[in-house]
Design a protein around this motif. Structure first.
Motif, PDB file in Angstrom:
ATOM      1  N   VAL A  56      57.309  -8.964 -10.912  1.00 56.87           N
ATOM      2  CA  VAL A  56      57.954  -8.158  -9.892  1.00 56.87           C
ATOM      3  C   VAL A  56      58.166  -7.708  -8.996  1.00 56.87           C
ATOM      4  N   PRO A  57      56.739  -8.461  -8.018  1.00 56.42           N
ATOM      5  CA  PRO A  57      56.658  -7.787  -6.980  1.00 56.42           C
ATOM      6  C   PRO A  57      57.443  -9.228  -5.882  1.00 56.42           C
ATOM      7  N   ARG A  58      57.253 -10.375  -7.318  1.00 59.49           N
ATOM      8  CA  ARG A  58      58.088 -11.509  -5.909  1.00 59.49           C
ATOM      9  C   ARG A  58      59.288 -11.341  -5.939  1.00 59.49           C
ATOM     10  N   ALA A  59      59.504 -11.360  -7.318  1.00 54.28           N
ATOM     11  CA  ALA A  59      61.171 -10.863  -8.040  1.00 54.28           C
ATOM     12  C   ALA A  59      61.324 -10.459  -6.408  1.00 54.28           C
ATOM     13  N   ILE A  60      61.044  -8.743  -6.917  1.00 51.57           N
ATOM     14  CA  ILE A  60      61.823  -7.976  -5.566  1.00 51.57           C
ATOM     15  C   ILE A  60      62.258  -8.442  -4.246  1.00 51.57           C
ATOM     16  N   PHE A  61      60.522  -8.870  -3.620  1.00 46.87           N
ATOM     17  CA  PHE A  61      60.696  -9.316  -2.306  1.00 46.87           C
ATOM     18  C   PHE A  61      61.566 -10.718  -2.291  1.00 46.87           C
ATOM     19  N   MET A  62      62.008 -12.073  -3.139  1.00 46.10           N
ATOM     20  CA  MET A  62      62.494 -12.861  -3.047  1.00 46.10           C
ATOM     21  C   MET A  62      64.519 -12.317  -3.283  1.00 46.10           C
ATOM     22  N   LEU A  63      64.575 -10.781  -3.892  1.00 38.36           N
ATOM     23  CA  LEU A  63      65.973 -10.177  -4.109  1.00 38.36           C
ATOM     24  C   LEU A  63      66.179  -9.679  -2.247  1.00 38.36           C
ATOM     25  N   ILE A  64      64.943  -9.529  -2.025  1.00 41.42           N
ATOM     26  CA  ILE A  64      65.332  -8.180  -0.709  1.00 41.42           C
ATOM     27  C   ILE A  64      65.680  -9.419   0.789  1.00 41.42           C
ATOM     28  N   MET A  65      64.985 -10.864   0.452  1.00 37.58           N
ATOM     29  CA  MET A  65      64.927 -11.652   1.898  1.00 37.58           C
ATOM     30  C   MET A  65      66.216 -12.375   2.635  1.00 37.58           C
ATOM     31  N   PRO A  66      67.549 -12.558   0.945  1.00 33.11           N
ATOM     32  CA  PRO A  66      68.924 -12.430   1.995  1.00 33.11           C
ATOM     33  C   PRO A  66      69.761 -11.620   2.352  1.00 33.11           C
ATOM     34  N   THR A  67      69.650 -10.131   2.026  1.00 31.51           N
ATOM     35  CA  THR A  67      70.146  -9.514   2.849  1.00 31.51           C
ATOM     36  C   THR A  67      68.841  -9.518   4.023  1.00 31.51           C
ATOM     37  N   ILE A  68      67.732  -9.241   4.409  1.00 27.62           N
ATOM     38  CA  ILE A  68      67.310  -9.150   5.808  1.00 27.62           C
ATOM     39  C   ILE A  68      67.444 -10.423   6.855  1.00 27.62           C
ATOM     40  N   ARG A  69      67.820 -11.740   5.929  1.00 28.37           N
ATOM     41  CA  ARG A  69      68.294 -12.605   6.828  1.00 28.37           C
ATOM     42  C   ARG A  69      69.538 -12.381   7.589  1.00 28.37           C
TER      43      ARG A  69
END
Length: 126
Positions: A56-69
């Motif tokens: 779950v932590p990696r999944a949450i981070f992977m979902l947030i990454m495109p917004t940050i990028r």
């Protein structure tokens, strides 16, 4: 619908942490929270990817990454646009003043008989 809170970063820049991200991270156990918050902050600063635990932590981070990028890229494009906007105006002013100065220097050095013709000046002999 973007509620954000700002935290101070190393360089003094405020980093965005959306309310939705905070809600998702708050549901994780404490050791995962610290890990994912550190990863989000590092990625926001300079797109440095820190490994996050699987699941779950990696999944949450992977979902947030495109917004940050996307936000990082938009910020860089705005910075480049500001630099482009200020750079030509400096060059144009200096080019105009240089051309005016050279025209003034030429007009004082070479006498003009008429508006259309100029007589060549002899080269100094040494």
């Amino acid at each position: 619908m973007e509620n954000t809170t700002k935290t101070q970063g190393r360089r003094g820049k405020g980093l965005k942490f959306d309310q939705e991200w905070k809600d998702a991270v708050d549901r994780l156990p404490k050791h995962y929270r610290d890990e994912i918050c550190a990863a989000i902050e590092a990625y926001q600063r300079d797109l440095t990817v820190i490994e996050v635990s699987e699941g779950v932590p990696r999944a949450i981070f992977m979902l947030i990454m495109p917004t940050i990028r996307r936000r990082y890229r938009a910020r860089e494009l705005r910075r480049l646009a500001r630099e482009r906007k200020t750079a030509p105006s400096r060059n144009t002013k200096s080019a105009k003043s240089a051309s005016v100065a050279s025209a003034a220097a030429q007009s004082t050095l070479q006498p003009v008989d008429s508006a259309c013709t100029q007589h060549p000046t002899p080269a100094p002999q040494t």
